[in-house]
Motif scaffolding. Structure first.
Motif, PDB file in Angstrom:
ATOM      1  N   ASN A  80       0.651  -1.499   0.207  1.00 48.79           N
ATOM      2  CA  ASN A  80       0.122   0.003  -0.216  1.00 48.79           C
ATOM      3  C   ASN A  80       0.905   1.244  -0.065  1.00 48.79           C
ATOM      4  O   ASN A  80       1.513   1.546   1.050  1.00 48.79           O
ATOM      5  CB  ASN A  80      -0.920  -0.206   1.449  1.00 48.79           C
ATOM      6  N   SER A  81       1.169   1.930  -1.304  1.00 49.97           N
ATOM      7  CA  SER A  81       1.740   2.992  -1.321  1.00 49.97           C
ATOM      8  C   SER A  81       1.396   4.034  -2.389  1.00 49.97           C
ATOM      9  O   SER A  81       0.889   3.564  -3.369  1.00 49.97           O
ATOM     10  CB  SER A  81       3.260   2.679  -1.414  1.00 49.97           C
ATOM     11  N   PRO A  82       0.700   4.847  -1.929  1.00 54.44           N
ATOM     12  CA  PRO A  82       1.200   5.729  -0.455  1.00 54.44           C
ATOM     13  C   PRO A  82       0.336   5.184   0.568  1.00 54.44           C
ATOM     14  O   PRO A  82      -0.936   4.420   0.449  1.00 54.44           O
ATOM     15  CB  PRO A  82       0.470   7.175  -0.734  1.00 54.44           C
ATOM     16  N   SER A  83       0.662   5.237   1.940  1.00 56.11           N
ATOM     17  CA  SER A  83      -0.254   4.565   2.707  1.00 56.11           C
ATOM     18  C   SER A  83      -1.032   5.317   3.520  1.00 56.11           C
ATOM     19  O   SER A  83      -1.404   6.269   3.673  1.00 56.11           O
ATOM     20  CB  SER A  83       1.268   4.260   4.502  1.00 56.11           C
ATOM     21  N   ASN A  84      -1.887   4.054   3.552  1.00 55.96           N
ATOM     22  CA  ASN A  84      -3.559   4.311   4.809  1.00 55.96           C
ATOM     23  C   ASN A  84      -3.027   3.703   6.178  1.00 55.96           C
ATOM     24  O   ASN A  84      -3.195   2.564   6.121  1.00 55.96           O
ATOM     25  CB  ASN A  84      -4.528   4.292   3.915  1.00 55.96           C
ATOM     26  N   PRO A  85      -2.634   4.254   6.563  1.00 57.91           N
ATOM     27  CA  PRO A  85      -2.726   5.097   7.766  1.00 57.91           C
ATOM     28  C   PRO A  85      -1.593   6.246   7.531  1.00 57.91           C
ATOM     29  O   PRO A  85      -2.135   7.348   7.358  1.00 57.91           O
ATOM     30  CB  PRO A  85      -3.076   5.556   9.216  1.00 57.91           C
ATOM     31  N   THR A  86      -0.482   6.324   7.276  1.00 50.41           N
ATOM     32  CA  THR A  86       0.538   7.216   7.494  1.00 50.41           C
ATOM     33  C   THR A  86       1.496   7.566   6.013  1.00 50.41           C
ATOM     34  O   THR A  86       1.985   8.550   6.788  1.00 50.41           O
ATOM     35  CB  THR A  86       2.393   5.743   7.547  1.00 50.41           C
ATOM     36  N   GLY A  87       0.979   7.905   5.061  1.00 55.24           N
ATOM     37  CA  GLY A  87       1.384   8.874   4.376  1.00 55.24           C
ATOM     38  C   GLY A  87       2.843   7.733   3.593  1.00 55.24           C
ATOM     39  O   GLY A  87       3.338   8.494   2.982  1.00 55.24           O
ATOM     40  N   ARG A  88       2.994   7.029   4.058  1.00 52.00           N
ATOM     41  CA  ARG A  88       4.751   6.617   4.004  1.00 52.00           C
ATOM     42  C   ARG A  88       4.594   5.755   2.365  1.00 52.00           C
ATOM     43  O   ARG A  88       3.473   5.765   1.697  1.00 52.00           O
ATOM     44  CB  ARG A  88       5.557   5.499   4.433  1.00 52.00           C
ATOM     45  N   VAL A  89       5.249   6.825   1.576  1.00 53.82           N
ATOM     46  CA  VAL A  89       6.255   5.971  -0.338  1.00 53.82           C
ATOM     47  C   VAL A  89       6.966   5.056  -0.257  1.00 53.82           C
ATOM     48  O   VAL A  89       8.295   5.290   0.572  1.00 53.82           O
ATOM     49  CB  VAL A  89       6.139   7.725  -0.653  1.00 53.82           C
ATOM     50  N   LEU A  90       6.126   4.026  -1.218  1.00 52.56           N
ATOM     51  CA  LEU A  90       6.917   3.038  -0.523  1.00 52.56           C
ATOM     52  C   LEU A  90       8.168   3.217  -2.501  1.00 52.56           C
ATOM     53  O   LEU A  90       7.515   3.409  -3.473  1.00 52.56           O
ATOM     54  CB  LEU A  90       6.432   1.815  -0.855  1.00 52.56           C
ATOM     55  N   PRO A  91       9.860   3.542  -2.376  1.00 53.56           N
ATOM     56  CA  PRO A  91      10.771   4.041  -3.493  1.00 53.56           C
ATOM     57  C   PRO A  91      10.059   3.062  -4.463  1.00 53.56           C
ATOM     58  O   PRO A  91      10.332   1.084  -3.724  1.00 53.56           O
ATOM     59  CB  PRO A  91      12.222   4.372  -2.758  1.00 53.56           C
ATOM     60  N   ALA A  92      10.539   2.640  -5.948  1.00 54.53           N
ATOM     61  CA  ALA A  92      10.749   1.543  -6.675  1.00 54.53           C
ATOM     62  C   ALA A  92      11.894   0.438  -6.139  1.00 54.53           C
ATOM     63  O   ALA A  92      11.243  -0.344  -6.488  1.00 54.53           O
ATOM     64  CB  ALA A  92      11.398   2.147  -7.342  1.00 54.53           C
ATOM     65  N   GLU A  93      12.884   0.259  -6.057  1.00 51.35           N
ATOM     66  CA  GLU A  93      13.319  -0.514  -5.079  1.00 51.35           C
ATOM     67  C   GLU A  93      13.125  -1.304  -4.203  1.00 51.35           C
ATOM     68  O   GLU A  93      13.031  -2.942  -4.664  1.00 51.35           O
ATOM     69  CB  GLU A  93      14.888   0.067  -4.874  1.00 51.35           C
TER      70      GLU A  93
END
Length: 359
Positions: free
Chosen positions: A151-164
């Motif tokens: 889950n990116s951007p994450s619900n709830p944290t808004g964290r974005v997972l990079p492509a790597e």
């Protein structure tokens, strides 16, 4: 079927009552429901298609699937095949039923993040499977796994997972024959970071085998009331989902298909809505910080992941006394017990009220 937990937001009822008693009225920053108007072009398309007496297509119209594929290509750099797109009755419905639709068996583990939308857990339970929250896939060892959620951007944290990071998840899953389902409902709302789809060639190497990406129009187009979403990816998986959904009658109404097509064709209203959210975020974030909350992650999406160090329910109570309703972090997993999730989806007037009360 494993017993389902109580619906988490029901626990907020007494705090909502307290916030509603504030002399200035409640500012509801909990669920994150859209409040802005449905775009006029979308409403016109819905009305024009309202005389639809026959059964709609479970697969969706060719025009709808083409619009979704074009949107993925135009905005997210994804080489999507319209034949590998399937409309769903909102994204939550698909999240809840995907393990069942994919044939996940009792005793198998469905993997999802440690801090996660509760419906991933519920979906595993509905299939009789084992919900398993972890951010470390390597700890699972050689155990076969049928389904992994990211889950990116994450619900709830808004964290974005990079492509790597996403590439490693895809590689790990393909070695074990697992399906990776990527919940990308907030992908259009990157702020400090730019989210990337799991279907992007930088992540998947140009092959969508074993991959599904879930997209929603609820927030980007204010269509939560329309239940308009779609899943795209591996053609074989889409075909299998379609066959089951045809048998089960999981069909998006024809007028909604027409409205969704109009929304996917129109980038201008998405940019306008994004600006509304950006302005609300710019007002609310510094007000929370000045009032003693630290914002963590929150690089994208419609929420601020915040903490003042207290138990999450104490924070909910403190803000409810000011007429502000937020969501406790433990709804998303035990590691959220010291955080709250604050939505930026209220109207400008209600956001201004919250800012004033925080001061």
């Amino acid at each position: 079927m494993k017993a389902l937990p109580d619906f988490p937001w029901d626990r907020l009822a007494p705090y909502k009552e307290r916030a509603s008693a504030h002399p200035g009225g409640i500012t509801d920053l909990s669920v994150g429901t859209p409040v802005d108007p449905v775009p006029e072009s979308v409403r016109q398309a819905l009305a024009a298609a309202s005389d639809s007496p026959g059964y709609p297509l479970t697969y969706g119209t060719a025009r709808l699937r083409e619009a979704a594929a074009n949107r993925l290509r135009r905005t997210h750099g994804v080489a999507a095949d319209p034949a590998a797109v399937l409309p769903t009755i909102g994204s939550k419905e698909l999240v809840a039923w995907l393990p069942t639709l994919l044939g996940v068996r009792p005793g198998q583990r469905v993997i999802f993040p440690e801090l996660a939308y509760p419906t991933y857990d519920v979906g595993a339970r509905l299939a009789g499977a084992e919900p398993y929250a972890t951010d470390g896939l390597l700890a699972l060892g050689p155990e076969p796994v049928p389904l992994v959620w990211v889950n990116s951007p994450s619900n709830p944290t808004g964290r974005v997972l990079p492509a790597e990071h996403l590439r490693k998840v895809v590689s790990w899953a393909r070695e074990r024959g697992a399906v990776v389902a990527s919940d990308e409902c907030y992908i259009d709302l990157g702020w400090e970071e730019s989210p990337i789809s799991i279907l992007h060639p930088d992540v998947c190497g140009g092959s969508h085998e074993g991959l599904l990406a879930v997209h929603s129009l609820s927030k980007r187009s204010n269509l939560a009331g329309y239940r308009a979403a779609f899943v795209a990816g591996d053609p074989a998986l889409i075909k299998a989902l379609l066959e089951v959904r045809k048998h089960a009658g999981m069909i998006m109404p024809a007028p909604v298909q027409a409205a969704m097509t109009a929304a996917l064709d129109d980038d201008a209203h998405v940019a306008e809505q994004r600006e509304r959210y950006a302005a609300r975020r710019a007002a609310l974030r510094p007000a929370l910080t000045a009032a003693g909350w630290q914002i963590e992650h929150s690089e994208a999406g419609l929420y601020l992941w915040a903490s003042n160090g207290a138990d999450c329910w104490e924070q909910v109570a403190e803000l409810a006394a000011k007429g502000i309703l937020v969501t406790p972090g433990d709804i998303y997993g035990p590691t959220g017990s010291r955080h709250i999730r604050v939505a930026i989806t209220a109207s400008d007037e209600r956001i201004d009220a919250a800012v004033s009360r925080l001061q």
